[in-house]
Design a protein around this motif. Structure first.
Motif, short mmCIF file in Angstrom:
data_model
loop_
_atom_site.label_atom_id
_atom_site.label_comp_id
_atom_site.label_asym_id
_atom_site.label_seq_id
_atom_site.Cartn_x
_atom_site.Cartn_y
_atom_site.Cartn_z
N ARG A 1 -3.48 7.17 -2.44
CA ARG A 1 -3.25 5.95 -1.67
C ARG A 1 -3.71 4.78 -2.52
O ARG A 1 -4.89 4.68 -2.87
N ASP B 1 -6.22 -2.05 6.04
CA ASP B 1 -7.28 -1.38 5.31
C ASP B 1 -8.66 -1.92 5.63
O ASP B 1 -9.66 -1.39 5.19
N GLN C 1 4.34 7.10 2.53
CA GLN C 1 4.30 5.84 3.28
C GLN C 1 4.24 4.69 2.29
O GLN C 1 3.54 4.75 1.28
N GLU D 1 1.28 5.42 -0.21
CA GLU D 1 0.70 6.76 -0.09
C GLU D 1 1.75 7.74 -0.56
O GLU D 1 2.88 7.74 -0.06
N SER E 1 0.83 -4.77 2.34
CA SER E 1 -0.62 -4.78 2.57
C SER E 1 -0.96 -5.87 3.58
O SER E 1 -0.26 -6.86 3.72
N VAL F 1 0.87 -1.17 0.00
CA VAL F 1 0.00 0.00 0.00
C VAL F 1 0.90 1.22 0.00
O VAL F 1 1.75 1.38 0.89
#
Length: 220
Positions: free
Chosen positions: A114, A149, A141, A6, A145, A4
Motif C-alpha cells: 500500500r 489515511d 485498490q 494497494e 488520496s 493511494v
C-alpha cells in the motif's frame, strides 16, 4: 492530490516469497532494511503462532539467509534476515518518484503493498518497474488520496491495539482463527472488554471513513 495504491505482488524470487507460500497461517510485515558492508539486512514482524513452521520455512528460503529471532511479544515475533540476491518489492527506480510505502504485508500468497503515488506518472513507473523484473502486479485498490489515511488518528491507543491484534491474529478471517476469548487472554482483559473495544473501534472507523452527509434509505 496524488493516489493511494494497494496491489498484490508476486514472483518466486521476491524476498521471503517461498516462506509466504509455505506458511499461510501467519502474516509477515516488512519493516525495514539496513546495509552493513556487503550485506543487507531485512527486519520483519511475524504475526501468528506458527513460529516453528515459520523458522523452518525461512531456513529453507533461497531469498534470505542467517535468520535471527530478535524479539518475541504476544502474537508477534521480530526476525532479522540477510538478503540473498532477492528481488525487493519496491522497484529501485521508484525512489526518485516520491513514492511512500504505508504498509507491506504478506497476503494472497504474495506481498500486499500500500503506497502513496504523487501522480499517475509515478504509477506508470511503478508498474513498469515490476514488469521489467517479471514481478506479477495486480491492483486491488486505487483511489485519490485524502483524509482516509488519517482515520487511525481517531482511534485511542487501546482501540488501535485491539484492532491490530484482532486483524493479525485472524479474528476477521473466514473462518475465524481466534475468538474474543483468545484475544482477551492475550491482552489480559475480560471478553466483555474486548467486545466493547472492538465495537467502539469499528464505530470510530465507520464514522471517520463513510460519508456523513448520507444515510441509508432504510433508516430514513
Amino acid at each position: 492530490m496524488g493516489f493511494v495504491l494497494e496491489a498484490r505482488l508476486s514472483h518466486e524470487d521476491l524476498v521471503l516469497m517461498p516462506t509466504i507460500e509455505d506458511v499461510s497461517g501467519v502474516t509477515i510485515r516488512y519493516e525495514y532494511t539496513v546495509s552493513s558492508g556487503e550485506d543487507t539486512f531485512l527486519f520483519v514482524s511475524v504475526f501468528g503462532n506458527e513460529y516453528e513452521a515459520v523458522e523452518e520455512a525461512i531456513d529453507a528460503d533461497h531469498t534470505v539467509s542467517d535468520s535471527t529471532r530478535i524479539a518475541a511479544f504476544p502474537n508477534r515475533t521480530i526476525y532479522r534476515v540477510t538478503l540473498a540476491s532477492a528481488l525487493d518489492p519496491l522497484p529501485a527506480q521508484c525512489s526518485e518518484e516520491g513514492l511512500f510505502v504505508f504498509k507491506l504485508t504478506s497476503g494472497e500468497r504474495g506481498w500486499i503493498i500500500r503506497i502513496y503515488l504523487p501522480d499517475r506518472d509515478a504509477l506508470a513507473v511503478f508498474r513498469e518497474g515490476c514488469r521489467d523484473r517479471g514481478v506479477s502486479f495486480r491492483v486491488r485498490q486505487l483511489q485519490e488520496s485524502g483524509s482516509l489515511d488519517d482515520a487511525t488518528y481517531f482511534l485511542t491507543e487501546q482501540q488501535h491495539e485491539i484492532l491490530l491484534l484482532a486483524y493479525y491474529a485472524g479474528y476477521y478471517d473466514i473462518p475465524r482463527r481466534v475468538s474474543q476469548g483468545d484475544l482477551a487472554e492475550q491482552l489480559g482483559v475480560s471478553t466483555s472488554a474486548v467486545s466493547q473495544r472492538l465495537r467502539r473501534a469499528i464505530a470510530e472507523l465507520i464514522a471517520a471513513t463513510l460519508e456523513t452527509n448520507r444515510t441509508p434509505e432504510t433508516l430514513e
